[in-house]
Design a protein around this motif. Structure first.
Motif, short mmCIF file in Angstrom:
data_model
loop_
_atom_site.label_atom_id
_atom_site.label_comp_id
_atom_site.label_asym_id
_atom_site.label_seq_id
_atom_site.Cartn_x
_atom_site.Cartn_y
_atom_site.Cartn_z
N ASP A 19 30.02 -23.86 22.65
CA ASP A 19 30.13 -22.75 21.92
C ASP A 19 28.83 -21.74 21.97
O ASP A 19 28.47 -21.23 21.24
N ASN A 46 40.63 -29.28 23.92
CA ASN A 46 39.67 -29.59 22.66
C ASN A 46 38.60 -28.27 22.78
O ASN A 46 38.14 -27.99 21.79
N GLY A 128 34.76 -37.36 14.59
CA GLY A 128 34.89 -35.99 14.21
C GLY A 128 35.77 -35.11 15.39
O GLY A 128 35.28 -33.96 15.75
N THR A 130 38.42 -33.32 17.77
CA THR A 130 39.20 -32.15 17.42
C THR A 130 40.40 -32.55 17.23
O THR A 130 41.45 -31.48 16.66
N THR A 197 32.21 -36.00 23.59
CA THR A 197 33.69 -35.82 24.10
C THR A 197 33.90 -36.97 25.11
O THR A 197 33.10 -37.82 25.35
N VAL A 231 29.68 -28.71 16.12
CA VAL A 231 30.93 -29.00 15.17
C VAL A 231 30.97 -30.62 15.49
O VAL A 231 30.85 -31.00 16.63
N ARG A 259 36.53 -25.97 11.47
CA ARG A 259 35.40 -26.59 10.52
C ARG A 259 34.24 -25.50 10.70
O ARG A 259 33.97 -24.99 11.74
P1 IMP Z 1 37.00 -34.51 21.19
O1 IMP Z 1 36.52 -34.15 22.50
O2 IMP Z 1 37.99 -33.84 20.52
O3 IMP Z 1 37.40 -36.00 21.18
O4 IMP Z 1 35.84 -34.57 20.10
C1 IMP Z 1 34.65 -35.33 20.16
C2 IMP Z 1 33.32 -34.26 19.77
O5 IMP Z 1 33.30 -33.30 20.61
C3 IMP Z 1 33.48 -33.91 18.39
O6 IMP Z 1 32.15 -33.87 17.59
C4 IMP Z 1 34.10 -32.40 18.73
O7 IMP Z 1 33.78 -31.39 17.64
C5 IMP Z 1 33.13 -32.18 19.85
N1 IMP Z 1 33.87 -31.16 20.82
C6 IMP Z 1 35.04 -31.15 21.64
N2 IMP Z 1 35.15 -30.05 22.30
C7 IMP Z 1 34.25 -29.12 21.91
C8 IMP Z 1 33.95 -27.69 22.22
O8 IMP Z 1 34.79 -27.14 23.02
N3 IMP Z 1 32.89 -27.09 21.47
C9 IMP Z 1 32.16 -27.64 20.46
N4 IMP Z 1 32.32 -29.22 20.05
C10 IMP Z 1 33.36 -29.79 20.84
#
Ligand code: IMP
Ligand code: MG
Length: 342
Positions: A19, A46, A128, A130, A197, A231, A259
């Motif tokens: 972001d 995500n 945490g 997404t 991630t 986040v 969030r």
């Molecule tokens: P996941 O990628 O959904 O498994 O999330 C794993 C972690 O990466 C969490 O802390 C999410 O908030 C963070 N995350 C995943 N994609 C993004 C993004 O595009 N921007 C910011 N945080 C992300």
């Protein structure tokens, strides 16, 4: 073959925790470099990028954020996970049908992946995540039980060999932008494991996601925001308290999950490490108007205030490479471009 001297293959990635405002930087460079293709790497849906259409704001999760540049072909590289429902919805929402394609080999996210992501205490609570199914889908992909885009009938008319298309476009002497998602700090390989991630997020990965070899990359632009955000869970060494952030007037919410984003101070050490591993050739800084609100909308470096200039000077010293782009607000035109004329 006539080679256009302006032909350039640029990778744009986030230097902190995501972001950083990559979408704005992509859009600016696209309007200047006129790329034939803007192609996405990164994890999958995500990622979120907020766009305003009329009075309403939308969180775009699959289509490259470079879609605002109307003359480019928009692609999603084979490394990326595609959620067909999200993809098809965005095609119509953004009116980009006909110029948006996914690689035949992209991994597919289905409802079961989303349920596994949301239903897992470890992923949804501890990390945490997404909740968009990316972790479970990448896990299935590695276990070699996942589906590919070419197996999904609804995607048939939108599939192509993106790697071949990009490499042939570069052969023809046209420019290409490879758009990263997420940020360096949540890279599976280099980030704050296990609070990361499900994939690497560095420039090399973004090139690999699109089937572009390292020798073909001309520029790597790493985007940093003046006040980094995070986040989800995990370490954030320069994090400030919500009160301190409030005092500065900074409040942000995640595009995908809504969030509140955790807010931090500039982290020079992380910026330097991130620039190193990304092989950055240039850095961009976004949100300089938060360092000094008097800089909002400034487009001429000489018109930046002394505190803002000092911030950029210090950042450049920290990062160790030139800051060539400084974003001074959300609008496309609100940017200072210091890149030398090619
Ligand atoms: P996941 O990628 O959904 O498994 O999330 C794993 C972690 O990466 C969490 O802390 C999410 O908030 C963070 N995350 C995943 N994609 C993004 C993004 O595009 N921007 C910011 N945080 C992300
Ligand atoms: Mg985002």
């Amino acid at each position: 073959m006539v080679i256009d001297p302006q032909m350039v293959c640029t990778v744009i990635v986030g230097g902190f925790f995501g972001d950083e405002g990559k979408g704005k930087i992509v859009a600016h460079i696209a309007h200047r470099d006129h790329p034939a293709i803007i192609s996405r790497g990164g994890v999958g849906p995500n990622a979120g990028h907020t766009v305003k259409i009329g009075e309403k704001s939308y969180g775009i999760r699959m289509v490259p954020s470079g879609f605002v540049y109307a003359d480019a072909l928009l692609c999603i590289g084979s490394g990326v996970l595609v959620d067909p429902r999200v993809f098809l919805h965005e095609l119509d929402l953004l009116n980009v049908r006909g110029r948006t394609f996914v690689d035949l080999r992209c991994g597919i996210i289905d409802e079961a992946h989303i349920q596994r992501d949301k239903g897992s205490e470890h992923l949804s609570k501890k990390i945490g995540s997404t909740g968009t199914g990316c972790g479970p889908a990448n896990s299935d992909r590695v276990l070699r039980v996942g589906r590919q885009a070419k197996d999904v009938p609804e995607l048939a008319e939108f599939t192509m060999d993106v790697a071949e298309e990009i490499n042939e476009t570069l052969d023809d002497g046209d420019s290409v932008i490879l758009e990263g998602t997420q940020g360096f700090g949540i890279s599976l390989y280099f980030g704050t494991y296990p609070f990361v991630t499900s994939k690497d997020t560095s420039a090399s990965q973004i090139a690999a996601d699109n089937g572009v070899g390292p020798t073909r990359i001309d520029e790597v632009i790493v985007v940093f925001k003046a006040y980094p955000t995070r986040v989800g869970e995990g370490p954030f060494s320069t994090e400030m308290t919500p009160e301190e952030a409030h005092e500065l007037g900074i409040e942000e919410f995640g595009t995908v999950t809504h969030r509140p984003r955790r807010i931090g101070e500039w982290d020079g050490k992380m910026a330097r490490y991130s620039a190193m591993v990304n092989g950055a050739t240039q850095a961009a800084i976004t949100g300089i108007d938060r360092v000094d609100p008097a800089c909002a909308g400034v487009t001429d470096y000489r018109k930046l205030t002394a505190p803002a200039k000092e911030f950029v000077r210090k950042a450049e010293e920290d990062i160790g490479i030139p800051v060539t782009l400084i974003s001074t607000g959300p609008e496309l035109s609100q940017i200072i471009d210091l890149r030398k004329e090619r």
